[in-house]
Enzyme design. Sequence first.
Site, short mmCIF file in Angstrom:
data_model
loop_
_atom_site.label_atom_id
_atom_site.label_comp_id
_atom_site.label_asym_id
_atom_site.label_seq_id
_atom_site.Cartn_x
_atom_site.Cartn_y
_atom_site.Cartn_z
N LYS A 22 1.10 -1.09 -0.11
CA LYS A 22 -0.03 0.08 -0.03
C LYS A 22 0.87 1.29 -0.07
CE LYS A 22 -1.53 1.84 4.15
NZ LYS A 22 -1.39 3.15 4.38
N ASN A 23 1.93 1.26 1.02
CA ASN A 23 2.60 2.68 1.02
C ASN A 23 3.48 2.89 -0.01
OD1 ASN A 23 1.10 3.23 3.29
ND2 ASN A 23 2.66 2.65 4.61
N ARG A 96 -4.24 10.92 4.72
CA ARG A 96 -3.41 12.30 4.68
C ARG A 96 -2.24 12.02 3.61
NH1 ARG A 96 0.53 12.98 7.80
NH2 ARG A 96 -0.56 14.97 8.94
N CYS A 120 -4.14 12.89 13.21
CA CYS A 120 -4.75 11.85 13.19
C CYS A 120 -4.74 10.78 14.51
CB CYS A 120 -4.50 10.77 11.80
SG CYS A 120 -2.86 10.16 12.22
N ARG A 125 1.28 14.84 13.46
CA ARG A 125 1.63 14.40 12.32
C ARG A 125 1.50 15.55 11.40
NH1 ARG A 125 -0.64 8.62 9.62
NH2 ARG A 125 1.25 8.99 8.42
N PRO A 126 2.41 16.67 11.48
CA PRO A 126 2.29 17.89 10.76
C PRO A 126 3.15 17.70 9.41
CG PRO A 126 4.05 17.94 12.61
CD PRO A 126 3.40 16.65 12.82
N VAL A 127 3.09 18.57 8.60
CA VAL A 127 3.86 18.55 7.06
C VAL A 127 4.72 19.67 6.88
CG1 VAL A 127 1.71 17.18 6.21
CG2 VAL A 127 1.74 19.73 6.26
N ASP A 128 5.29 20.05 8.20
CA ASP A 128 6.17 21.47 7.94
C ASP A 128 7.38 21.07 7.06
OD1 ASP A 128 6.53 19.62 10.02
OD2 ASP A 128 7.83 20.90 11.03
N LEU A 129 7.85 19.61 7.42
CA LEU A 129 9.13 19.40 6.65
C LEU A 129 8.79 19.29 5.18
CD1 LEU A 129 10.32 18.74 9.23
CD2 LEU A 129 10.82 16.42 8.40
N ASP A 311 4.91 0.49 12.18
CA ASP A 311 3.86 -0.29 11.52
C ASP A 311 3.50 -1.56 12.09
OD1 ASP A 311 2.98 2.24 10.48
OD2 ASP A 311 3.73 1.64 8.29
N ILE A 333 8.33 6.77 16.88
CA ILE A 333 8.24 7.56 15.85
C ILE A 333 6.94 8.24 15.89
CG2 ILE A 333 7.58 7.27 13.18
CD1 ILE A 333 10.59 6.27 13.86
N ARG A 403 -8.34 -0.18 4.72
CA ARG A 403 -7.68 0.56 4.13
C ARG A 403 -6.17 0.00 3.74
NH1 ARG A 403 -6.78 6.19 7.04
NH2 ARG A 403 -5.68 6.39 5.23
C1 EPZ Z 1 4.79 6.84 6.66
O1 EPZ Z 1 3.95 8.02 7.23
C2 EPZ Z 1 3.59 5.77 6.42
N1 EPZ Z 1 2.70 6.12 5.59
C3 EPZ Z 1 3.42 5.53 7.94
O2 EPZ Z 1 2.47 4.25 7.75
C4 EPZ Z 1 4.47 4.86 8.58
O3 EPZ Z 1 4.09 4.57 9.96
C5 EPZ Z 1 5.45 5.89 8.81
O4 EPZ Z 1 5.81 6.48 7.46
C6 EPZ Z 1 6.65 5.64 9.42
O5 EPZ Z 1 7.14 4.64 8.89
C7 EPZ Z 1 2.80 6.00 4.13
O6 EPZ Z 1 3.81 5.88 3.77
C8 EPZ Z 1 1.55 6.50 3.53
P1 EPZ Z 1 7.00 10.24 8.67
P2 EPZ Z 1 4.53 9.52 7.20
O7 EPZ Z 1 6.67 11.58 7.88
O8 EPZ Z 1 5.30 9.52 5.95
C9 EPZ Z 1 6.99 13.49 12.00
C10 EPZ Z 1 0.20 2.76 7.79
O9 EPZ Z 1 -0.20 2.33 8.72
N2 EPZ Z 1 6.66 14.68 10.64
O10 EPZ Z 1 7.98 9.45 8.60
O11 EPZ Z 1 3.42 10.22 7.62
C11 EPZ Z 1 5.53 12.94 12.13
O12 EPZ Z 1 4.52 13.44 12.91
C12 EPZ Z 1 0.85 4.32 8.10
O13 EPZ Z 1 0.34 2.46 6.78
C13 EPZ Z 1 6.82 16.01 11.21
O14 EPZ Z 1 6.84 16.30 12.38
O15 EPZ Z 1 5.55 9.45 8.50
C14 EPZ Z 1 6.12 11.55 12.72
O16 EPZ Z 1 6.11 11.53 14.09
C15 EPZ Z 1 0.70 5.16 9.47
N3 EPZ Z 1 6.71 16.83 10.26
C16 EPZ Z 1 7.58 11.60 12.24
O17 EPZ Z 1 7.92 12.70 11.76
C17 EPZ Z 1 6.75 16.64 9.09
O18 EPZ Z 1 6.55 17.42 7.98
C18 EPZ Z 1 7.71 10.16 11.06
O19 EPZ Z 1 6.63 10.40 10.18
C19 EPZ Z 1 6.64 15.15 8.62
C20 EPZ Z 1 6.70 14.37 9.73
#
Ligand code: EPZ
Length: 431
Positions: A22-23, A96, A120, A125-129, A311, A333, A403
Amino acid sequence: MDRIAIQGGAQLFGEIPISGAKNSAIKLMAASILTDQPLRLTNMPRLADTKFLGQLLRQFGITVTESDGPDGQQTLFDAKAITSTFAPYELVRQMRASFNVLGPLLARTGHARVSLPGGCTIGARPVDLHIDALSRLGASIELDEGYVSATAPKGLRGAEIVFPFVSVGATEHALLAAVLANGTTVLRNAAREPEIGDLARCLIAMGARIQGLDTDVLTIDGVTSLNGTDWSVIPDRIEMGSYAVAAAMAGGEVRLTHARADLIQALTDKMIQAGVEITPTDDGVIVRRDPARRLKAVDVTTEIYPGFATDLQAQFMALMTTAEGTSVIHETIFENRFMHAPELARLGADIAVHAGEARVNGVEVLHGAPVMATDLRASVSLVIAGLVAQGETTVGRVYHLDRGFERLEEKLGACGAQIRRIHGEDDSDGH
Ligand code: EPZ
């Protein structure tokens, strides 16, 4: 809303074919925006999330055609013309990861307006990066009324981006934008998850120039256009890990096929320590466990790849509920990813959660009860616990499970699990 009902106690014997990830699939789908030529993805999982992203892509004018081809389930994406670059809140909040259409829309057309996804259940889970990375690539970005409006009328330009911490989504997003930028982009402290490698390899097949695959430094030389290609989605390591844990929990012998043992080594190492027998094969693993012998408690800490995947944390916690001793599970994480603990406790598990740590004191038996899924991976952990809980366990809010797990009850049922879906029953009365 549907429920899943499981009668605990059956051992599992047989074979489970693992679906495409999926991912990975949803990132590869976003890559279709980048080219006016057809992109054919094979080994495509049919999931609520892929269906949902397909709807969003159609909204941009992309033709999305699902079919059964010579290589199995496939989807053809044709983005000859992008007719809209607007992604509304009603669609983005449902999944998201769909926020990540922003970068490719911007790279292809020079503008996009995409809703912020919001938080969520597993964390803020912000998107600042993501936004910082697109700004570094030269996009002008405005935030208003919950939307990100981004423009780059003269195109994006290459830049050095150093992520302050590893983010899967931000790495993928920057990669999807940088492939069409003018000049060279270097992504430092990039995520190395296998799904990023799959995306990068597909982009290379489309004509992108990317170096440093599977490392934490990706160097991208932008090109002016990309071509279409055929790409087979990498096997789903989280689905594979979930069934490996399910087989270990129920006992018996299950062969997982169409998969890759190397992608879940952090998990299988821990399972072996706990007393599960794992044999890697050419296309997956065989998981064996004698249910007469109790597993031993093992500690785990979630980490970025190749560490223990967040996960798979909920599933491993389920496995530890009946192990001998105390297992300490650290979640590093996401800040709120223990929502399954109180639900497992309803089945008789003894779990104490404090901040990012869960202490699981193994009990001898679990007892079936109605429980609620809170997120995708939490929901499968409840199914796993239900496989051994005495009596019947019913898991509500199955839409979470749908999902990310394709035909779960069929796959487990084929190995002897007593599992069925109850259609359309209201699950709000459980508790
Ligand atoms: C991906 O989420 C996966 N989703 C998640 O799987 C997975 O748990 C996660 O990576 C970690 O492996 C998809 O691939 C669609 P991150 P993602 O950005 O990309 C923080 C599932 O069940 N962060 O690596 O959202 C964030 O809040 C899902 O299939 C910021 O602060 O994960 C988290 O604490 C759930 N700012 C950490 O970083 C940002 O701009 C890592 O998140 C981005 C992230």
